[in-house]
Design a protein around this motif. Structure first.
Motif, PDB file in Angstrom:
ATOM      1  N   UNK A  87       0.842  -1.200   0.000  1.00 24.85           N
ATOM      2  CA  UNK A  87       0.000   0.000   0.000  1.00 24.85           C
ATOM      3  C   UNK A  87       0.874   1.245   0.000  1.00 24.85           C
ATOM      4  N   UNK A  88       1.876   1.248   0.848  1.00 25.24           N
ATOM      5  CA  UNK A  88       2.768   2.399   0.928  1.00 25.24           C
ATOM      6  C   UNK A  88       3.537   2.603  -0.372  1.00 25.24           C
ATOM      7  N   UNK A  89       3.902   1.498  -1.037  1.00 27.87           N
ATOM      8  CA  UNK A  89       4.558   1.610  -2.347  1.00 27.87           C
ATOM      9  C   UNK A  89       3.642   2.334  -3.334  1.00 27.87           C
ATOM     10  N   UNK A  90       2.378   1.929  -3.361  1.00 29.59           N
ATOM     11  CA  UNK A  90       1.412   2.564  -4.264  1.00 29.59           C
ATOM     12  C   UNK A  90       1.283   4.045  -3.951  1.00 29.59           C
ATOM     13  N   UNK A  91       1.155   4.366  -2.672  1.00 31.76           N
ATOM     14  CA  UNK A  91       0.971   5.759  -2.280  1.00 31.76           C
ATOM     15  C   UNK A  91       2.205   6.596  -2.598  1.00 31.76           C
TER      16      UNK A  91
END
Length: 306
Positions: A87-91
């Motif tokens: 999720x953090x990668x996407x954000x």
């Protein structure tokens, strides 16, 4: 000669003035997809690495109305805390990741304030000892077209969730209603005007979908939706293939040539939701490639003129 120079100066001045407008209004379309319900979709990180999407909805959180909330992405994990890093990668790559509310179950013991607090502490910016997706802070919540069968009211839930927004971190809210109007589950939450996005399911319904090589019914429905109060940004939801809808499939070239040029005229136009779009699919890249090239051509011309 003086007249020509004066006209050229005025043209260049106008182009300079209009350039920011074109950049903002003709930007490549925002695209949305869902992740979590198909075993061949790849990982969440795989989806985000394609650079095809600006929004990904994790589907679904179930049994949240007085029962025992369950994160139903069993094709991908049982202990799902590791997905927090994805999720953090996407954000970090500019993609908003939201949590979609699925079947609430038949419980009656949760009110809007309690559920908002649970969502805040377990998936958004709060704290809990049992965060199903680890420490990642999701960007928001999506309301779905499920019959609650409970006293839970989505409009009240939206108000409670928006109360957690701050100047530093907005809690984004969205809804995914069917294209026929009058959906008793989602009408009230749409009417609050608190939703940042409404992505409408323009398929699986003969009243408002593309059919018989004719986009007329679809476009009429689109403009009825744009006339509604309470909608900030409206997205057209389409299936990626015929196998992902019982009816209403729009071939990508038809969407590009007959539909997008029309719906983009609306000030409420936000983009396109593609259900169910996988990392190997070519539907979304075709949409973005066509429209983004048109934008680049206009900006190049303006830049050359300036």
């Amino acid at each position: 000669m003086a007249g020509y120079l004066r006209a050229s100066f005025l043209a260049l001045t106008l182009a300079l003035f209009m350039l920011p407008f074109f950049k903002s209004s003709l930007a490549c379309p925002n695209t949305v997809t869902y992740w979590g319900q198909h075993d061949n979709a790849g990982s969440l990180k795989d989806i985000c690495k394609t650079n095809n999407y600006e929004y990904v909805n994790i589907a679904y959180l179930k049994n949240y109305a007085g029962g025992s909330p369950t994160l139903d992405i069993s094709y991908h994990c049982r202990d799902c805390s590791y997905i927090g890093a994805e999720i953090e990668y996407c954000q970090e790559n500019g993609i908003k990741v939201l949590l979609s509310l699925g079947d609430p179950g038949s419980g009656t013991g949760t009110n809007a304030s309690q559920l908002a607090q649970y969502l805040w502490n377990n998936f958004l910016g709060g704290e809990s000892s049992d965060r199903p997706l680890g420490n990642a802070i999701l960007d928001g919540i999506v309301f779905e077209d499920f019959n609650p069968g409970t006293v839970l009211k989505f409009d009240e839930l939206a108000k409670e969730l928006k109360n957690y927004s701050t100047t530093d971190k907005n809690v984004y809210l969205a809804a995914f209603p069917p294209c026929h109007e009058g959906d008793y589950n989602l009408d009230s939450v749409i009417d609050t005007g608190l939703l940042d996005y409404v992505w409408v399911k323009f398929y699986d319904d003969a009243c408002c979908e593309y059919a018989n090589n004719n986009a007329g019914i679809l476009l009429n429905s689109w403009f009825r939706w744009t006339s509604r109060t309470g909608i900030n940004l409206l997205f057209m939801g389409v299936p990626e293939s015929e196998k992902h809808a019982s009816s209403g499939y729009i071939p990508p070239q038809v969407l590009i040539n007959q539909v997008l040029p029309v719906i983009k005229s609306s000030l409420k136009y936000g983009g396109v939701l593609v259900w169910h779009n996988f990392s190997s699919d070519s539907y979304t890249p075709q949409i973005k490639d066509y429209t983004c090239k048109n934008v680049e051509n206009i900006l190049t011309w303006l830049g050359t003129a300036i």
